[in-house]
Scaffold this motif. Structure first.
Motif, PDB file in Angstrom:
ATOM      1  N   ILE A   4       0.806  -1.093   0.174  1.00  0.00           N
ATOM      2  CA  ILE A   4       0.005   0.150  -0.106  1.00  0.00           C
ATOM      3  C   ILE A   4       0.639   1.163  -0.009  1.00  0.00           C
ATOM      4  O   ILE A   4       1.960   1.564   0.843  1.00  0.00           O
ATOM      5  N   ASP A 112      -2.055   4.805  -3.715  1.00  0.00           N
ATOM      6  CA  ASP A 112      -3.364   4.340  -3.113  1.00  0.00           C
ATOM      7  C   ASP A 112      -3.930   5.459  -2.493  1.00  0.00           C
ATOM      8  O   ASP A 112      -5.113   5.571  -2.622  1.00  0.00           O
ATOM      9  N   PHE A 113      -3.224   6.129  -1.598  1.00  0.00           N
ATOM     10  CA  PHE A 113      -3.881   7.279  -0.828  1.00  0.00           C
ATOM     11  C   PHE A 113      -2.965   8.492  -1.043  1.00  0.00           C
ATOM     12  O   PHE A 113      -1.788   8.235  -1.009  1.00  0.00           O
ATOM     13  N   GLN A 144     -10.579   2.394 -10.412  1.00  0.00           N
ATOM     14  CA  GLN A 144     -10.145   1.841  -9.241  1.00  0.00           C
ATOM     15  C   GLN A 144      -8.511   2.503  -9.066  1.00  0.00           C
ATOM     16  O   GLN A 144      -7.970   2.334  -8.072  1.00  0.00           O
ATOM     17  N   LYS A 148      -7.201   7.721  -3.231  1.00  0.00           N
ATOM     18  CA  LYS A 148      -8.247   8.264  -2.449  1.00  0.00           C
ATOM     19  C   LYS A 148      -7.547   9.400  -1.660  1.00  0.00           C
ATOM     20  O   LYS A 148      -6.490   9.132  -1.090  1.00  0.00           O
ATOM     21  N   GLN A 221      -8.442  -2.212   4.434  1.00  0.00           N
ATOM     22  CA  GLN A 221      -9.657  -2.592   3.278  1.00  0.00           C
ATOM     23  C   GLN A 221      -9.049  -2.672   2.097  1.00  0.00           C
ATOM     24  O   GLN A 221      -9.354  -3.576   1.334  1.00  0.00           O
ATOM     25  N   LYS A 222      -8.055  -1.884   1.652  1.00  0.00           N
ATOM     26  CA  LYS A 222      -7.634  -1.747   0.449  1.00  0.00           C
ATOM     27  C   LYS A 222      -6.683  -2.943   0.079  1.00  0.00           C
ATOM     28  O   LYS A 222      -6.898  -3.423  -0.928  1.00  0.00           O
ATOM     29  N   ILE A 225      -9.366  -5.505  -0.829  1.00  0.00           N
ATOM     30  CA  ILE A 225      -9.921  -5.516  -1.985  1.00  0.00           C
ATOM     31  C   ILE A 225      -8.712  -5.879  -3.008  1.00  0.00           C
ATOM     32  O   ILE A 225      -9.311  -6.499  -4.224  1.00  0.00           O
ATOM     33  N   LYS A 226      -7.420  -5.364  -3.044  1.00  0.00           N
ATOM     34  CA  LYS A 226      -6.537  -5.887  -3.921  1.00  0.00           C
ATOM     35  C   LYS A 226      -6.542  -7.520  -3.878  1.00  0.00           C
ATOM     36  O   LYS A 226      -6.209  -7.985  -5.078  1.00  0.00           O
ATOM     37  N   LEU A 244     -14.679  -1.877  -4.164  1.00  0.00           N
ATOM     38  CA  LEU A 244     -14.308  -0.869  -3.426  1.00  0.00           C
ATOM     39  C   LEU A 244     -15.288  -0.457  -2.411  1.00  0.00           C
ATOM     40  O   LEU A 244     -14.998   0.081  -1.267  1.00  0.00           O
ATOM     41  N   THR A 249     -15.119   2.547   4.861  1.00  0.00           N
ATOM     42  CA  THR A 249     -14.270   2.599   5.834  1.00  0.00           C
ATOM     43  C   THR A 249     -14.497   3.593   6.999  1.00  0.00           C
ATOM     44  O   THR A 249     -15.643   4.044   6.773  1.00  0.00           O
TER      45      THR A 249
END
Length: 286
Positions: A4, A112-113, A144, A148, A221-222, A225-226, A244, A249
């Motif tokens: 991540i 990712d974030f 996707q 975020k 959570q990410k 999902i991955k 997603l 979250t």
């Protein structure tokens, strides 16, 4: 499983970016027990100096001056290579970067974030809004691969002020809002000595721990999902979006609560306005 990757950035200095980067990296390694790499792209190297001075098991740091190269494209290539090398051997990669205009927007897609710390001062808030508006198409995308965006309010003197500002602020992009981190002069004394989450009975420690817990849940959570996308071979944008959104979250729930609160206040104002009109009619009639 790919790491991540989190970008902590802002175009303005002094907003708490390096403090958030160093303390979040230490928390994820020390408390969440992740293998973490802090990649410090800032010329001053404050976050990497902090982490090196207060080492934690599982926490590594890489210093890479993003502006050392004369050619902007060489700088960006160097940053991308550093991130890719870090993600091969770590669970989490936290990148500390002061954004400058010559960086291509596509650089954000490597993460990712994206965490943007800001206080509620007019100058910093306007700067943050100006910065994120550059990426409106990216953060508003249903893809996707879009990162975020999380706004992290820092140096809050009052939770009431924080709630009022962010209920009224009209950020031009989709974003999640973390718990605020309160103002504390003691933080200035922690640099290269101790981390915020290690303080006892401190408002700033309580605030940071809530932020770290929210982000940790979002990161987990990410990861799920991955893994799910890989196992189920989800390839379409819409399938990935459904995956997603399958479980909100803590950050998403917080945003929903904020929106619900705004709707409730608007309804109260509408009801009060109607009552005042009715009361006025009664006065006229009498």
């Amino acid at each position: 499983m790919a790491a991540i990757k989190v970008l902590v950035t802002s175009q303005k200095g002094g907003v708490g970016k390096s403090t958030l980067s160093a303390n979040l990296s230490a928390y994820l390694a020390d408390v969440a027990k992740k293998k973490v790499c802090l990649v410090d792209f800032d010329h001053q190297g404050s976050s990497s100096e902090w982490v090196k001075s207060v080492p934690k098991p599982g926490l590594h740091t890489v210093y890479c001056d993003a502006l050392a190269e004369r050619d902007p494209m060489v700088s960006v290539l160097k940053m991308k290579q550093t991130i890719r090398a870090a993600e091969r051997t770590h669970d989490m990669v936290i990148a500390d970067l002061t954004w400058v205009r010559f960086f291509p927007q596509s650089l954000v897609l490597d993460f990712d974030f994206v965490l943007v710390p800001t206080s509620i001062s007019k100058l910093e808030l306007c700067s943050a809004m100006e910065f994120v508006s550059q990426f409106s198409a990216m953060f508003n995308s249903l893809s996707q691969v879009a990162p975020k965006l999380v706004v992290v309010p820092t140096r809050m003197h009052s939770t009431k002020d924080y709630q009022a500002i962010f209920q009224e602020s009209n950020f031009p992009v989709r974003f999640a809002l973390s718990h605020p981190i309160s103002f504390d002069l003691d933080v200035q004394q922690l640099f290269a000595k101790q981390y915020m989450y290690e303080l006892e009975h401190s408002p700033v420690s309580i605030g940071f721990l809530k932020v770290a817990e929210e982000l940790s849940q979002a990161f987990e959570q990410k990861i799920d999902i991955k893994k799910r996308m890989k196992d189920e071979k989800i390839t379409s944008i819409w399938e990935s979006r459904r995956a997603l959104n399958s479980r909100p979250t803590v950050l998403d729930k917080f945003s929903l609560e904020q929106r619900s609160s705004r709707a409730h206040l608007a309804n109260q104002e509408h009801t009060a306005g109607a009552f005042d009109k009715i009361l006025g009619l009664f006065k006229k009639a009498s």
